[in-house]
Design an enzyme around this catalytic site. Structure first.
Site, PDB file in Angstrom:
ATOM      1  N   HIS A 194       1.305  -1.107   0.532  1.00  0.00           N
ATOM      2  CA  HIS A 194      -0.088  -0.218  -0.009  1.00  0.00           C
ATOM      3  C   HIS A 194       1.170   1.894  -0.005  1.00  0.00           C
ATOM      4  O   HIS A 194       0.581   2.513  -0.472  1.00  0.00           O
ATOM      5  CB  HIS A 194      -1.104   0.333   1.154  1.00  0.00           C
ATOM      6  N   GLU A 435      -6.787  -8.787 -25.409  1.00  0.00           N
ATOM      7  CA  GLU A 435      -5.875  -9.163 -24.528  1.00  0.00           C
ATOM      8  C   GLU A 435      -5.745 -10.533 -24.726  1.00  0.00           C
ATOM      9  O   GLU A 435      -5.207 -11.233 -24.002  1.00  0.00           O
ATOM     10  CB  GLU A 435      -5.763  -8.764 -23.281  1.00  0.00           C
ATOM     11  N   ASP A 459      -1.456  -8.492 -21.743  1.00  0.00           N
ATOM     12  CA  ASP A 459      -1.809  -9.810 -21.601  1.00  0.00           C
ATOM     13  C   ASP A 459      -1.576 -10.625 -22.768  1.00  0.00           C
ATOM     14  O   ASP A 459      -1.015 -11.594 -22.842  1.00  0.00           O
ATOM     15  CB  ASP A 459      -3.409  -9.760 -20.498  1.00  0.00           C
ATOM     16  N   CYS A 506      -4.135   0.205 -24.646  1.00  0.00           N
ATOM     17  CA  CYS A 506      -4.226   0.781 -22.823  1.00  0.00           C
ATOM     18  C   CYS A 506      -3.003   0.048 -22.377  1.00  0.00           C
ATOM     19  O   CYS A 506      -2.926   0.333 -21.016  1.00  0.00           O
ATOM     20  CB  CYS A 506      -5.850   0.459 -22.294  1.00  0.00           C
TER      21      CYS A 506
HETATM   22  C1  PEP Z   1      -3.045  -4.754 -20.820  1.00  0.00           C
HETATM   23  O1  PEP Z   1      -3.539  -6.065 -20.088  1.00  0.00           O
HETATM   24  O2  PEP Z   1      -2.854  -4.842 -21.298  1.00  0.00           O
HETATM   25  C2  PEP Z   1      -4.099  -4.404 -19.554  1.00  0.00           C
HETATM   26  C3  PEP Z   1      -4.077  -3.275 -20.035  1.00  0.00           C
HETATM   27  O3  PEP Z   1      -5.066  -4.128 -18.268  1.00  0.00           O
HETATM   28  P1  PEP Z   1      -4.443  -4.758 -17.422  1.00  0.00           P
HETATM   29  O4  PEP Z   1      -2.375  -4.353 -17.248  1.00  0.00           O
HETATM   30  O5  PEP Z   1      -4.784  -4.183 -16.379  1.00  0.00           O
HETATM   31  O6  PEP Z   1      -3.982  -6.316 -16.752  1.00  0.00           O
HETATM   32 MG    MG Z   2      -5.275  -7.539 -18.829  1.00  0.00          MG
END
Ligand code: PEP
Ligand code: MG
Length: 544
Positions: A194, A435, A459, A506
């Site tokens: 945290h 992903e 991912d 993202c």
């Molecule tokens: C990803 O998998 O690229 C993603 C943006 O989600 P997270 O990192 O939260 O798994």
């Molecule tokens: Mg992800």
């Protein structure tokens, strides 16, 4: 200082980048001063513990309210958890038992019991539970301070300082006066503790895992903390000071120039535009989004609303969080990803159990589709919040068109329920994370079903290359710009555009400046990145 540390560099793990120089303030560990005493009246010691528990709970309630104001509800939730931990029967009974059977003073019994519980957490396999060891240490140290009459330890800093400590507890971190902290350097700590999360949120340069020698380091010394290089230099030489002052000047100049890009368009010199959005994990992060002039929020990782607590957030609680974010963003779009719990993001009240291969396990949309009692309150909250601004919903870990159809059936049910109950709602745009390799291969069909795609390169890379994203030993095997992943991105963009849908990235790759031009050329419509990268990306794109 007798020169012992003159110009000595120590390395650590960066929690938050940034570079600074300033006076050191060492925070000592109170537990070092605890003495074992034989006592004659165990009932009196037990009563002292009870009183210290009450006082601690009151202090934590005050810290909680302070943290809500500074950091928002989800980040403050840990202090509610600490209050609950102070009601834990196993913990309190173990303290009483030790006082009665060993006839020892309350301070000693609390400290030893705290150590034992801390060890139990530290030895758990789950990284999230391991990180809770710091919380146990935090509450037992608070109890000891209240027993010994030291009360609520305030950090009185007369001038901005570099905080150096064995470990900083979450409640200590949140009490620090942000204006007076230049940096945090600790010997212990985990990246997902945290304290690390809070430090990042507050934007304080921070290093953990630094091999500090507390016999030699003293308050008042000078230190340079270089987050980018992952190092701290105590008592730097004149030369080192000169170097760092130059680095700081460069950083400040770069930041100043970046500020000039606020309000400017993200457009290439030949007129191509790409949206630069930001990723957040809670309401309090919106401040960083606005500060860095992001054009919207491309990924709100809603699972963080579920972490660091002991029960599910209610529909109402979620509704308030989503509404607050969309209202703060005005007309700008906010893409909220539905619960992506599981794998590294664990909350024990989900009772997910141990899995051989959690990254490929019962997680994210799989849980939501199997357990509508978890999924529906979130969807209700999202549909209700959509009335207040430009909200879109994003579904994680999709592998088939059937899953999308199942999701839409649940959304339809929720819509009917809200209509029946005459609760205002709106069904917003809905997209999916790309992903998994399966989603890439089906992206032509999936594009027919949804409004947009958001590519999760973290991912997607893990599943494409069969490289566990959590395992630091595998980093050497993971070329960051693997051709297979880049080809997949191109395929997804082409399939989406053929059907008139937009595509964002993202995952972390979106912030990789070495790939920005490639993504622009691929036709990616949006990059959603950590807020501090927004202006750097805008700068890069305007130079293409
Ligand atoms: C990803 O998998 O690229 C993603 C943006 O989600 P997270 O990192 O939260 O798994
Ligand atoms: Mg992800």
């Amino acid at each position: 200082m007798e020169g012992t540390f003159s110009g000595i560099r120590l390395s650590g793990k960066t929690v938050y980048h940034g570079i600074t120089i300033g006076k050191v303030m060492v925070l000592r560990n109170d537990k070092d001063q605890i003495r074992r005493r034989k006592i004659a009246d165990p009932a009196r010691e037990i009563e002292r513990v009870r009183m210290a528990v009450d006082v601690s709970k009151q202090q934590l309630a005050a810290i909680y309210h302070q943290a809500v104001k500074k950091l928002g509800e989800s980040s403050a939730a840990i202090f509610e958890v600490h209050q609950m931990m102070l009601e834990d029967k196993d913990f309190l009974n173990a303290i009483d038992h030790m006082i009665r059977t060993e006839l020892v003073n309350a301070e000693y019994a609390v400290a030893v019991t705290g150590d034992n519980f801390e060890e139990i957490f530290a030895e758990m396999e789950d990284a999230y539970m391991q990180a809770r060891a710091a919380d146990v240490r935090d509450i037992s140290a608070r109890l000891v301070r209240n027993l010994s009459g030291q009360g609520n330890k305030e950090f009185c800093m007369t001038e901005p300082s570099v905080i150096v400590a064995k470990e900083l507890s979450p409640s200590e971190t949140v009490q620090l006066d942000k204006e007076k902290i230049l940096a945090i350097v600790t010997e212990q700590g985990a990246t997902n503790s945290h304290t690390a999360i809070l430090a990042r949120m507050m934007g304080i340069p921070a290093l953990i895992g630094v091999p500090l020698d507390f016999d030699a380091i003293r308050s008042g010394m000078t230190a340079i903390v270089d987050g980018a290089a992952g190092e701290v230099i105590f008592e730097p030489t004149v030369l080192q000071r000169g170097e760092v002052e130059e680095k700081i000047r460069c950083e400040q100049e770069k930041l100043r120039l970046l500020q000039e890009l606020k309000g400017k368009k993200t457009v290439t010199s030949d007129g191509r535009t790409i949206r630069i959005y930001a990723n957040i994990s809670g309401v309090s992060d919106v401040a960083y989004v606005l500060e860095n002039d992001a054009e919207g929020i491309g990924l709100f990782r809603s699972e963080f609303l579920y972490l660091r607590r002991s029960d599910f957030p209610s529909e109402e609680e979620q509704f308030r969080a989503y509404r607050q974010v969309v209202q703060m963003m005005g007309q700008k779009r906010v893409v909220v990803r539905t619960l992506d719990i599981g794998a590294d993001k664990q909350a024990d009240y989900f009772q997910l159990g141990r899995e051989e291969n959690p990254a490929m396990g019962y997680r994210a949309i799989r849980i939501c589709l199997r357990q509508p009692e978890i999924f529906k309150p979130q969807l209700r909250a999202l549909l209700r919040a959509a009335v207040y601004g430009n909200l879109a919903i994003l579904y994680p870990m999709i592998i088939s068109c059937e899953e999308v159809a199942q999701i839409y059936a649940v959304v339809k049910e929720v819509e009917e329920e809200l209509k029946q109950a005459q609760i205002p709602y709106r069904v917003p745009a809905q997209g999916i994370m790309i992903e998994t390799p399966a989603a890439v291969m089906l992206s032509d069909e999936l594009a027919e079903q949804v409004d947009f795609f958001s590519i999760g390169t973290n991912d997607l890379t893990q599943y494409t290359l069969a490289i566990d994203r959590q395992n630091p030993r595998l980093e050497a095997f993971c070329p960051p710009h693997h051709k297979a992943v880049l080809r997949m991105i191109q395929m997804v963009v082409d399939n989406a555009h053929k059907r008139g849908k937009w595509v964002g990235i993202c995952g972390e790759l979106g912030a990789d400046l070495a790939l920005t031009e490639t993504f622009v050329n691929m036709g990616v419509d949006e990059l959603s990145v950590t807020p501090s990268m927004v202006l750097k990306l805008r700068e890069k794109i305007r130079l293409i």
